[in-house]
Scaffold this active site. Structure first.
Site, PDB file in Angstrom:
ATOM      1  N   SER A 143       0.854  -1.193   0.000  1.00 22.81           N
ATOM      2  CA  SER A 143       0.000   0.000   0.000  1.00 22.81           C
ATOM      3  C   SER A 143       0.884   1.236   0.000  1.00 22.81           C
ATOM      4  CB  SER A 143      -0.861  -0.007   1.266  1.00 22.81           C
ATOM      5  OG  SER A 143      -1.461   1.251   1.471  1.00 22.81           O
ATOM      6  N   TYR A 156      -1.389  -0.662  10.599  1.00 23.35           N
ATOM      7  CA  TYR A 156      -1.508  -1.053   9.187  1.00 23.35           C
ATOM      8  C   TYR A 156      -0.323  -0.519   8.385  1.00 23.35           C
ATOM      9  CZ  TYR A 156      -3.534  -1.253   4.448  1.00 23.35           C
ATOM     10  OH  TYR A 156      -3.766  -1.497   3.112  1.00 23.35           O
ATOM     11  N   LYS A 160       2.718  -2.536   6.343  1.00 26.06           N
ATOM     12  CA  LYS A 160       2.996  -2.406   4.902  1.00 26.06           C
ATOM     13  C   LYS A 160       4.429  -1.919   4.670  1.00 26.06           C
ATOM     14  CE  LYS A 160      -1.048  -3.784   3.371  1.00 26.06           C
ATOM     15  NZ  LYS A 160      -1.189  -5.076   2.695  1.00 26.06           N
TER      16      LYS A 160
HETATM   17  N1  LIG Z   1      -8.790  -1.095  -0.862  1.00 20.82           N
HETATM   18  C1  LIG Z   1      -7.795  -0.212  -0.718  1.00 20.82           C
HETATM   19  O1  LIG Z   1      -7.995   1.010  -0.731  1.00 20.82           O
HETATM   20  C2  LIG Z   1      -6.386  -0.705  -0.572  1.00 20.82           C
HETATM   21  C3  LIG Z   1      -5.354   0.232  -0.685  1.00 20.82           C
HETATM   22  C4  LIG Z   1      -4.041  -0.193  -0.568  1.00 20.82           C
HETATM   23  C5  LIG Z   1      -3.769  -1.513  -0.339  1.00 20.82           C
HETATM   24  N2  LIG Z   1      -4.787  -2.418  -0.211  1.00 20.82           N
HETATM   25  C6  LIG Z   1      -4.433  -3.798   0.037  1.00 20.82           C
HETATM   26  O2  LIG Z   1      -5.089  -4.638  -0.896  1.00 20.82           O
HETATM   27  C7  LIG Z   1      -5.292  -5.921  -0.308  1.00 20.82           C
HETATM   28  C8  LIG Z   1      -6.734  -6.347  -0.479  1.00 20.82           C
HETATM   29  O3  LIG Z   1      -7.551  -5.387   0.159  1.00 20.82           O
HETATM   30  P1  LIG Z   1      -9.094  -5.192  -0.201  1.00 20.82           P
HETATM   31  O4  LIG Z   1      -9.333  -3.742  -0.214  1.00 20.82           O
HETATM   32  O5  LIG Z   1      -9.461  -5.989  -1.395  1.00 20.82           O
HETATM   33  O6  LIG Z   1      -9.760  -5.813   1.123  1.00 20.82           O
HETATM   34  P2  LIG Z   1     -11.170  -6.505   1.394  1.00 20.82           P
HETATM   35  O7  LIG Z   1     -12.174  -6.127   0.368  1.00 20.82           O
HETATM   36  O8  LIG Z   1     -11.456  -6.207   2.824  1.00 20.82           O
HETATM   37  O9  LIG Z   1     -10.847  -8.079   1.213  1.00 20.82           O
HETATM   38  C9  LIG Z   1     -10.024  -8.712   2.121  1.00 20.82           C
HETATM   39  C10 LIG Z   1      -9.872 -10.164   1.757  1.00 20.82           C
HETATM   40  O10 LIG Z   1      -8.965 -10.762   2.699  1.00 20.82           O
HETATM   41  C11 LIG Z   1      -9.616 -11.832   3.387  1.00 20.82           C
HETATM   42  N3  LIG Z   1      -9.171 -11.828   4.777  1.00 20.82           N
HETATM   43  C12 LIG Z   1      -9.389 -10.878   5.720  1.00 20.82           C
HETATM   44  N4  LIG Z   1      -8.820 -11.250   6.882  1.00 20.82           N
HETATM   45  C13 LIG Z   1      -8.233 -12.457   6.662  1.00 20.82           C
HETATM   46  C14 LIG Z   1      -7.504 -13.356   7.471  1.00 20.82           C
HETATM   47  N5  LIG Z   1      -7.274 -13.125   8.780  1.00 20.82           N
HETATM   48  N6  LIG Z   1      -7.053 -14.496   6.910  1.00 20.82           N
HETATM   49  C15 LIG Z   1      -7.293 -14.785   5.604  1.00 20.82           C
HETATM   50  N7  LIG Z   1      -7.987 -13.974   4.797  1.00 20.82           N
HETATM   51  C16 LIG Z   1      -8.459 -12.825   5.327  1.00 20.82           C
HETATM   52  C17 LIG Z   1     -11.110 -11.587   3.243  1.00 20.82           C
HETATM   53  O11 LIG Z   1     -11.817 -12.824   3.363  1.00 20.82           O
HETATM   54  P3  LIG Z   1     -13.373 -12.865   3.853  1.00 20.82           P
HETATM   55  O12 LIG Z   1     -14.171 -12.162   2.788  1.00 20.82           O
HETATM   56  O13 LIG Z   1     -13.746 -14.318   3.928  1.00 20.82           O
HETATM   57  O14 LIG Z   1     -13.429 -12.169   5.173  1.00 20.82           O
HETATM   58  C18 LIG Z   1     -11.147 -10.969   1.831  1.00 20.82           C
HETATM   59  O15 LIG Z   1     -11.094 -12.004   0.859  1.00 20.82           O
HETATM   60  C19 LIG Z   1      -4.829  -5.802   1.144  1.00 20.82           C
HETATM   61  O16 LIG Z   1      -3.506  -6.272   1.243  1.00 20.82           O
HETATM   62  C20 LIG Z   1      -4.871  -4.308   1.395  1.00 20.82           C
HETATM   63  O17 LIG Z   1      -3.970  -3.915   2.415  1.00 20.82           O
HETATM   64  C21 LIG Z   1      -6.099  -2.038  -0.327  1.00 20.82           C
END
Ligand SMILES: NC(=O)c1ccc[n+]([C@@H]2O[C@H](COP(=O)([O-])OP(=O)(O)OC[C@H]3O[C@@H](n4cnc5c(N)ncnc54)[C@H](OP(=O)(O)O)[C@@H]3O)[C@@H](O)[C@H]2O)c1
Length: 252
Positions: A143, A156, A160
């Site tokens: 991130s 967080y 990262k």
């Molecule tokens: N969205 C943003 O703005 C953003 C920005 C920068 C970086 N990121 C990074 O992108 C990645 C994905 O984020 P996202 O936005 O797509 O998040 P999200 O929509 O919240 O999805 C998270 C995913 O991770 C799974 N998960 C959560 N806790 C877990 C655990 N303890 N063990 C195994 N699986 C787990 C969830 O499974 P369930 O559905 O079964 O709970 C879901 O499939 C992350 O690394 C995040 O830090 C996101």
């Protein structure tokens, strides 16, 4: 097709960015191991979408925040197709808390999932790749928080920042085995990890700060992930592609 017959494990692919990457990889010819922690039905929907695209997929449950379960999980994932060519460390959580009020539990839980879990998934998978002579590929979803402070997200952000150095360290140590390790670093992508209040409080400011004038969509992460997973980036190792519409190069 850029990933024809490759086997990819994408953690946290039941929704959000992980789901988009898994489906995008399938479009490029990969077979997928989809994972979820709690939302099995969503993971099954992703599997159906991938199967409709003519590829194979299996959904596995795992809590990546539980280090003691990771070795067995990676073995289980490996055995689904008898190999893993691409590991995408995507699962993570972001808990909001002022630094002064942050509980030690929140700190530990965040690091345990976002950093310890990624390290263990990568270590066990890389060892199996090496043992089986697979010149594999690891991609970590980090991130812009790894190098920019976001108020009330210190755990967080630290996770990262640590991940960014882990990417480089693994790239250096696994490169000699033909395993490349890279990252993608999105800014704000519309998924469930972003609290609803964010859009009201900061959405307009982020758009203003972003030269492309919009927030990210999950599909914005797919092309860069495919590039890093494919042979088109065969000499890219230890790098992080920032996906932020130019936000981090600007000043307010
Ligand atoms: N969205 C943003 O703005 C953003 C920005 C920068 C970086 N990121 C990074 O992108 C990645 C994905 O984020 P996202 O936005 O797509 O998040 P999200 O929509 O919240 O999805 C998270 C995913 O991770 C799974 N998960 C959560 N806790 C877990 C655990 N303890 N063990 C195994 N699986 C787990 C969830 O499974 P369930 O559905 O079964 O709970 C879901 O499939 C992350 O690394 C995040 O830090 C996101």
């Amino acid at each position: 097709m850029k990933l024809k017959n490759k086997i990819a494990l994408v953690t946290g692919s039941s929704r959000g960015i992980g789901k988009a990457i898994a489906v995008g990889f399938a479009r490029e010819g990969a077979n997928l191991i989809v994972t979820y922690r709690s939302k099995k039905n969503r993971a099954e929907e992703v599997v159906n979408t991938i199967e409709k695209a003519g590829r194979k997929a299996v959904a596995l449950q795992v809590d990546i925040g539980k280090p003691e379960t990771i070795k067995e999980f990676i073995s289980e994932a490996w055995n689904v197709f008898g190999r893993i060519d691409i590991l995408v460390n995507n699962a993570a959580a972001a808990y909001e808390s002022e630094f002064l009020k942050m509980s030690f539990n929140l700190w530990r839980e965040t690091l345990s999932l976002n950093l310890d879990g990624v390290m263990l998934c990568s270590q066990y998978t890389a060892q199996k790749m090496i043992d089986n002579g697979i010149k594999g590929n690891i991609i970590c979803v980090t991130s812009i928080n790894g190098y920019q402070v976001e108020l009330n997200f210190s755990a967080y952000s630290v996770s990262k920042a640590g991940l960014d150095m882990l990417i480089k360290s693994m790239a250096a140590e696994l490169g000699p085995y033909g395993i490349r390790v890279n990252g993608i670093a999105p800014s704000v992508v519309k998924t469930e990890i972003v609290p609803e209040e964010f859009y009201e409080k900061q959405g307009a400011l982020f758009k203003k700060k972003t030269p492309l004038g919009r927030l990210g969509e999950v599909e914005d992460c797919v092309g860069p992930a495919i590039l890093l997973a494919s042979d088109e980036s065969s000499y890219i190792n230890g790098h992080i592609i920032v996906i932020d519409g130019g936000m981090s190069i600007t000043q307010l």
